[in-house]
Design a protein around this motif. Structure first.
Motif, mmCIF file in Angstrom:
data_model
loop_
_atom_site.group_PDB
_atom_site.id
_atom_site.type_symbol
_atom_site.label_atom_id
_atom_site.label_comp_id
_atom_site.label_asym_id
_atom_site.label_seq_id
_atom_site.Cartn_x
_atom_site.Cartn_y
_atom_site.Cartn_z
ATOM 1 N N VAL A 55 89.257 -17.709 -47.683
ATOM 2 C CA VAL A 55 89.169 -17.522 -46.231
ATOM 3 C C VAL A 55 90.320 -18.250 -45.547
ATOM 4 O O VAL A 55 90.620 -19.408 -45.869
ATOM 5 C CB VAL A 55 87.827 -18.066 -45.685
ATOM 6 N N ALA A 56 90.956 -17.596 -44.598
ATOM 7 C CA ALA A 56 92.002 -18.224 -43.794
ATOM 8 C C ALA A 56 91.382 -18.713 -42.489
ATOM 9 O O ALA A 56 90.829 -17.917 -41.720
ATOM 10 C CB ALA A 56 93.119 -17.236 -43.510
ATOM 11 N N ILE A 57 91.436 -20.016 -42.244
ATOM 12 C CA ILE A 57 90.932 -20.567 -40.989
ATOM 13 C C ILE A 57 91.968 -20.298 -39.907
ATOM 14 O O ILE A 57 93.097 -20.796 -39.969
ATOM 15 C CB ILE A 57 90.655 -22.075 -41.110
ATOM 16 N N THR A 58 91.598 -19.512 -38.923
ATOM 17 C CA THR A 58 92.529 -19.154 -37.849
ATOM 18 C C THR A 58 92.370 -20.041 -36.623
ATOM 19 O O THR A 58 93.253 -20.092 -35.769
ATOM 20 C CB THR A 58 92.338 -17.688 -37.447
ATOM 21 N N GLY A 59 91.236 -20.714 -36.508
ATOM 22 C CA GLY A 59 90.995 -21.575 -35.359
ATOM 23 C C GLY A 59 91.565 -22.966 -35.545
ATOM 24 O O GLY A 59 92.144 -23.294 -36.579
ATOM 25 N N ARG A 60 91.396 -23.772 -34.531
ATOM 26 C CA ARG A 60 91.863 -25.160 -34.573
ATOM 27 C C ARG A 60 90.876 -26.004 -35.361
ATOM 28 O O ARG A 60 89.656 -25.892 -35.161
ATOM 29 C CB ARG A 60 92.009 -25.680 -33.136
ATOM 30 N N VAL A 61 91.379 -26.836 -36.243
ATOM 31 C CA VAL A 61 90.532 -27.717 -37.055
ATOM 32 C C VAL A 61 90.622 -29.141 -36.511
ATOM 33 O O VAL A 61 91.719 -29.679 -36.341
ATOM 34 C CB VAL A 61 90.957 -27.692 -38.538
ATOM 35 N N VAL A 62 89.462 -29.744 -36.214
ATOM 36 C CA VAL A 62 89.425 -31.121 -35.711
ATOM 37 C C VAL A 62 88.471 -31.937 -36.575
ATOM 38 O O VAL A 62 87.507 -31.411 -37.127
ATOM 39 C CB VAL A 62 88.980 -31.179 -34.235
ATOM 40 N N SER A 63 88.756 -33.210 -36.686
ATOM 41 C CA SER A 63 87.876 -34.084 -37.463
ATOM 42 C C SER A 63 86.631 -34.427 -36.649
ATOM 43 O O SER A 63 86.684 -34.558 -35.424
ATOM 44 C CB SER A 63 88.615 -35.364 -37.857
ATOM 45 N N PHE A 64 85.507 -34.561 -37.347
ATOM 46 C CA PHE A 64 84.245 -34.881 -36.679
ATOM 47 C C PHE A 64 83.382 -35.697 -37.646
ATOM 48 O O PHE A 64 82.395 -35.221 -38.188
ATOM 49 C CB PHE A 64 83.518 -33.596 -36.262
ATOM 50 N N TYR A 65 83.805 -36.949 -37.863
ATOM 51 C CA TYR A 65 83.057 -37.844 -38.738
ATOM 52 C C TYR A 65 82.429 -38.952 -37.895
ATOM 53 O O TYR A 65 82.623 -39.012 -36.668
ATOM 54 C CB TYR A 65 83.948 -38.405 -39.844
ATOM 55 N N ASP A 66 81.660 -39.811 -38.542
ATOM 56 C CA ASP A 66 80.827 -40.781 -37.825
ATOM 57 C C ASP A 66 81.579 -41.577 -36.760
ATOM 58 O O ASP A 66 81.101 -41.725 -35.637
ATOM 59 C CB ASP A 66 80.197 -41.765 -38.824
ATOM 60 N N HIS A 67 82.758 -42.081 -37.096
ATOM 61 C CA HIS A 67 83.438 -43.005 -36.197
ATOM 62 C C HIS A 67 84.127 -42.323 -35.006
ATOM 63 O O HIS A 67 84.507 -43.003 -34.046
ATOM 64 C CB HIS A 67 84.457 -43.841 -36.974
ATOM 65 N N VAL A 68 84.294 -41.010 -35.070
ATOM 66 C CA VAL A 68 84.937 -40.312 -33.945
ATOM 67 C C VAL A 68 83.985 -39.329 -33.267
ATOM 68 O O VAL A 68 84.355 -38.688 -32.291
ATOM 69 C CB VAL A 68 86.199 -39.556 -34.413
ATOM 70 N N GLU A 69 82.768 -39.231 -33.800
ATOM 71 C CA GLU A 69 81.820 -38.225 -33.311
ATOM 72 C C GLU A 69 81.618 -38.297 -31.798
ATOM 73 O O GLU A 69 81.760 -37.297 -31.083
ATOM 74 C CB GLU A 69 80.481 -38.413 -34.032
ATOM 75 N N ILE A 70 81.298 -39.474 -31.291
ATOM 76 C CA ILE A 70 81.000 -39.614 -29.862
ATOM 77 C C ILE A 70 82.230 -39.281 -29.012
ATOM 78 O O ILE A 70 82.127 -38.612 -27.974
ATOM 79 C CB ILE A 70 80.494 -41.037 -29.554
ATOM 80 N N ALA A 71 83.398 -39.727 -29.454
ATOM 81 C CA ALA A 71 84.621 -39.474 -28.688
ATOM 82 C C ALA A 71 84.985 -37.994 -28.659
ATOM 83 O O ALA A 71 85.602 -37.514 -27.689
ATOM 84 C CB ALA A 71 85.770 -40.277 -29.273
ATOM 85 N N ARG A 72 84.633 -37.252 -29.691
ATOM 86 C CA ARG A 72 84.996 -35.831 -29.777
ATOM 87 C C ARG A 72 84.087 -34.934 -28.925
ATOM 88 O O ARG A 72 84.471 -33.825 -28.552
ATOM 89 C CB ARG A 72 84.911 -35.362 -31.224
ATOM 90 N N ILE A 73 82.883 -35.382 -28.642
ATOM 91 C CA ILE A 73 81.884 -34.509 -28.027
ATOM 92 C C ILE A 73 82.309 -33.926 -26.675
ATOM 93 O O ILE A 73 82.163 -32.716 -26.449
ATOM 94 C CB ILE A 73 80.525 -35.234 -27.924
ATOM 95 N N PRO A 74 82.833 -34.709 -25.725
ATOM 96 C CA PRO A 74 83.170 -34.124 -24.412
ATOM 97 C C PRO A 74 84.117 -32.935 -24.503
ATOM 98 O O PRO A 74 83.901 -31.904 -23.841
ATOM 99 C CB PRO A 74 83.800 -35.302 -23.659
ATOM 100 N N ALA A 75 85.170 -33.047 -25.310
ATOM 101 C CA ALA A 75 86.135 -31.956 -25.418
ATOM 102 C C ALA A 75 85.501 -30.720 -26.062
ATOM 103 O O ALA A 75 85.777 -29.581 -25.651
ATOM 104 C CB ALA A 75 87.349 -32.409 -26.230
ATOM 105 N N LEU A 76 84.638 -30.933 -27.047
ATOM 106 C CA LEU A 76 83.987 -29.798 -27.695
ATOM 107 C C LEU A 76 83.021 -29.100 -26.736
ATOM 108 O O LEU A 76 82.920 -27.863 -26.728
ATOM 109 C CB LEU A 76 83.249 -30.261 -28.955
ATOM 110 N N LEU A 77 82.345 -29.874 -25.910
ATOM 111 C CA LEU A 77 81.463 -29.270 -24.903
ATOM 112 C C LEU A 77 82.272 -28.427 -23.919
ATOM 113 O O LEU A 77 81.857 -27.321 -23.533
ATOM 114 C CB LEU A 77 80.690 -30.360 -24.157
ATOM 115 N N ASP A 78 83.422 -28.946 -23.521
ATOM 116 C CA ASP A 78 84.285 -28.187 -22.609
ATOM 117 C C ASP A 78 84.744 -26.882 -23.260
ATOM 118 O O ASP A 78 84.808 -25.836 -22.605
ATOM 119 C CB ASP A 78 85.511 -29.025 -22.219
ATOM 120 N N ASP A 79 85.057 -26.946 -24.559
ATOM 121 C CA ASP A 79 85.475 -25.736 -25.275
ATOM 122 C C ASP A 79 84.355 -24.702 -25.283
ATOM 123 O O ASP A 79 84.583 -23.510 -25.066
ATOM 124 C CB ASP A 79 85.860 -26.078 -26.720
ATOM 125 N N ILE A 80 83.137 -25.153 -25.537
ATOM 126 C CA ILE A 80 82.000 -24.222 -25.575
ATOM 127 C C ILE A 80 81.762 -23.620 -24.193
ATOM 128 O O ILE A 80 81.535 -22.409 -24.055
ATOM 129 C CB ILE A 80 80.734 -24.943 -26.089
#
Length: 286
Positions: A55-80
């Motif tokens: 499979v070729a991933i065509t979308g943007r790949v971002v890290s989402f592990y324990d230490h960055v989870e909270i910081a990543r959430i606002p931007a992902l909500l905006d994307d949705i």
């Protein structure tokens, strides 16, 4: 990919193979190839998974592990909210189950954003099915506590738990954990230790706690999932257990610790057993 004109996008939780690549669903393949954003616990492992699946991933790949989870959430909500599809994958098994994910799901729910799930592999249900134990009712306790005192206290809460209990353990702590289980719950409670599920060296060790604890002394490797049999109904009278407590105290064990150990193994209140010992001691002094 989602069309921004149609309104909010969605969060997709996707289970990934625990080891055998053949367990990947067609829906997972489709989602990896079409999602606008792939939020991955380990981006390298996710890219390797996609490559193995062709499979070729065509979308943007971002890290989402324990230490960055909270910081990543606002931007992902905006994307949705902007109409994009966010695919959340963890290293193995189902997101949110002892893996990142539940905070993002809760945040989506709070904003009334769509969330769906692509079901698939789970070490919890796989171990339950392989355990050969009665698992019609079960509880999941995540990872066993790391420190000995906390671990023994946790095990005491399972002394009278009638449901089967499934939990994860690190291989280097497994022997100590099972030894504590023998001490707190008794040697005869049945258990199953499942390691490397779906992988080349998959192994399931079944037996009493004493038997699986003896096996673990030599060391274990890989991902470990333990299934513990539910407690059998016990109607022991605390006064009948006083001699067992006194036998332990004669060996140098503190009274409170001896009461906790015997109470845990017999499904009685340690406070009631402690009181019974004190009453018996007073009676012997009269």
């Amino acid at each position: 990919m989602a069309d921004e004109a149609t309104g909010p996008g969605r969060l997709v939780l996707a289970a990934t193979p625990m080891g055998d690549i053949g367990d990947a669903s067609q829906r997972l393949r489709d989602a990896l190839g079409s999602a606008d954003i792939v939020a991955a616990e380990d981006t390298r492992r996710t890219k390797s998974l996609a490559k193995s699946l062709g499979v070729a991933i065509t979308g943007r790949v971002v890290s989402f592990y324990d230490h960055v989870e909270i910081a990543r959430i606002p931007a992902l909500l905006d994307d949705i909210e902007a109409g994009r599809t966010v695919l959340l994958v963890t290293d193995a098994g189902m997101p949110s189950v002892s893996d990142p994910g539940y905070r993002l799901v809760a945040a989506c729910a709070a904003r009334d954003l769509p969330v769906t799930c692509l079901p698939g592999p789970s070490a919890v249900t796989t171990a339950l099915a392989l355990s050969a134990l009665p698992v019609e009712r079960f509880c999941f306790d995540g990872f066993a506590p790391r420190k000995g005192g906390q671990r023994r206290e946790w095990l005491r809460t399972l002394a009278t738990e009638s449901r089967a209990c499934v939990f994860f353990e690190a291989p280097h702590r497994l022997a100590d954990c099972l030894a504590d289980a023998v001490t707190v719950l008794g040697p005869d409670r049945r258990a199953a230790v499942c390691r490397e599920l779906t992988k080349t060296y998959e192994e399931v060790i079944r037996g009493t706690l004493a038997e699986v604890a003896a096996w673990a002394v030599d060391g274990a490797r890989g991902e470990i999932t333990v299934v513990l049999e539910g407690a059998q109904p016990i109607s022991a009278d605390p006064t009948d257990l006083v001699e067992e407590v006194e036998a332990l105290t004669a060996d140098g064990i503190r009274l409170k610790d001896a009461c906790a150990q015997i109470a845990g193994a017999n499904g009685v209140s340690r406070n009631e057993l402690y009181d019974a010992v004190l009453v018996a001691r007073r009676a012997s002094e009269d």
